[in-house]
Design an enzyme around this catalytic site. Structure first.
Site, mmCIF file in Angstrom:
data_model
loop_
_atom_site.group_PDB
_atom_site.id
_atom_site.type_symbol
_atom_site.label_atom_id
_atom_site.label_comp_id
_atom_site.label_asym_id
_atom_site.label_seq_id
_atom_site.Cartn_x
_atom_site.Cartn_y
_atom_site.Cartn_z
ATOM 1 C CE1 TYR A 14 -3.818 -2.277 0.404
ATOM 2 C CE2 TYR A 14 -2.647 -3.186 2.282
ATOM 3 C CZ TYR A 14 -3.670 -3.257 1.364
ATOM 4 O OH TYR A 14 -4.551 -4.305 1.409
ATOM 5 C CG HIS A 19 -7.187 4.691 0.733
ATOM 6 N ND1 HIS A 19 -8.011 5.802 0.799
ATOM 7 C CD2 HIS A 19 -7.913 3.679 1.293
ATOM 8 C CE1 HIS A 19 -9.164 5.474 1.363
ATOM 9 N NE2 HIS A 19 -9.129 4.192 1.679
ATOM 10 C CE1 TYR A 64 -3.762 -3.500 5.850
ATOM 11 C CE2 TYR A 64 -3.894 -4.482 8.039
ATOM 12 C CZ TYR A 64 -3.335 -4.443 6.772
ATOM 13 O OH TYR A 64 -2.354 -5.324 6.431
ATOM 14 C CG ASN A 66 -12.108 0.460 6.120
ATOM 15 O OD1 ASN A 66 -11.677 1.442 5.518
ATOM 16 N ND2 ASN A 66 -12.704 -0.525 5.508
ATOM 17 C CG ASN A 112 -15.150 3.187 4.601
ATOM 18 O OD1 ASN A 112 -16.264 3.601 4.888
ATOM 19 N ND2 ASN A 112 -14.943 2.368 3.588
#
Length: 186
Positions: A14, A19, A64, A66, A112
Site C-alpha cells: 500500500y 489512499h 488499516y 477503516n 471510511n
C-alpha cells in the site's frame, strides 16, 4: 500537544497508493522535524518533537484505514490531547489530484477512515487537511482506484500537494487553524 494524524494503510503493498497520501505528509513532516516514527502500543507509528517551542506528535495508524479510530482515541487519551489539537490528513476523491482543502470539521464524506475516527472520537469536530486524488474513470471500482498508484501524470501535482499540506501543518503549529485555512485553501 498538537497531534497530526495521517491516514493510510500499513504494508509494502500500500506504500505508494492514493489512499496513503496522509502517510506521505506525515513522512514529510517527520523528515522536516527530525522525528523518528516508532511502533507504539497504540497500534500505530508515533513520534514527538518540539517545533517552534510547541510540542507536536505525528501518527500513522497501523490498523488499516477503516479502523483508524482504534489507534487515535487511545493515543489522545494517554497523552491528554484535546480534540482541538488534532489535525487529520487524508485523501479525498472529490478533489482533483494535487488540490488541498482544509476544514475545521465535517462529516466523513464517505471516507471510511474518517468514519472510524468520528465513531471512536465521538465527534466530527476535528480539523482536516484533505488531499485530492480525483475520481476513477471509466467505471473503475473506487476500491481499486484508491488502492492503486498515482499515474506519472498525477505524481507532480500530488508531490506538490503533499509539500503544501506539510507547509500547512507547520503553520498550524503556531497559527490559528482558520488563518491556515485562509492561507492554504485554493
Amino acid at each position: 500537544m498538537k497531534l497530526f494524524v495521517g491516514l493510510g494503510n500499513p504494508g509494502k503493498e500500500y506504500e505508494q497508493t492514493r489512499h496513503n497520501v496522509g502517510f506521505f505528509v506525515i513522512d514529510e513532516l517527520a523528515k522536516r522535524w527530525n522525528v523518528s516514527l516508532k511502533t507504539a502500543k497504540f497500534r500505530g507509528l508515533f513520534g514527538t518533537a518540539s517545533v517552534s517551542g510547541e510540542k507536536v506528535a505525528l501518527c500513522k495508524p497501523l490498523t488499516y484505514m477503516n479502523l483508524s479510530g482504534e489507534c487515535v482515541r487511545p493515543l489522545m487519551d494517554y497523552y491528554d490531547i484535546a480534540i482541538d489539537d488534532v489535525i487529520v490528513i487524508y485523501d479525498d476523491l472529490d478533489l482533483p489530484p494535487g488540490k488541498i482543502r482544509l476544514r475545521l470539521k465535517g462529516s466523513s464524506g464517505g471516507h471510511n477512515g474518517v468514519k472510524s475516527l468520528i465513531h471512536h472520537l465521538g465527534t466530527e469536530q476535528f480539523k482536516r487537511i484533505r488531499i485530492g486524488i480525483g475520481r476513477p474513470a471509466g467505471g473503475q471500482p473506487v476500491t481499486d482506484y484508491v488502492l492503486g498508484r498515482f499515474t506519472e501524470e498525477e505524481k507532480p501535482a500530488v508531490d506538490k500537494a503533499v509539500l503544501r499540506a506539510a507547509d500547512a501543518c507547520e503553520q498550524a503549529v503556531k497559527a490559528p487553524f482558520i488563518q491556515v485555512m485562509n492561507d492554504f485553501n485554493e
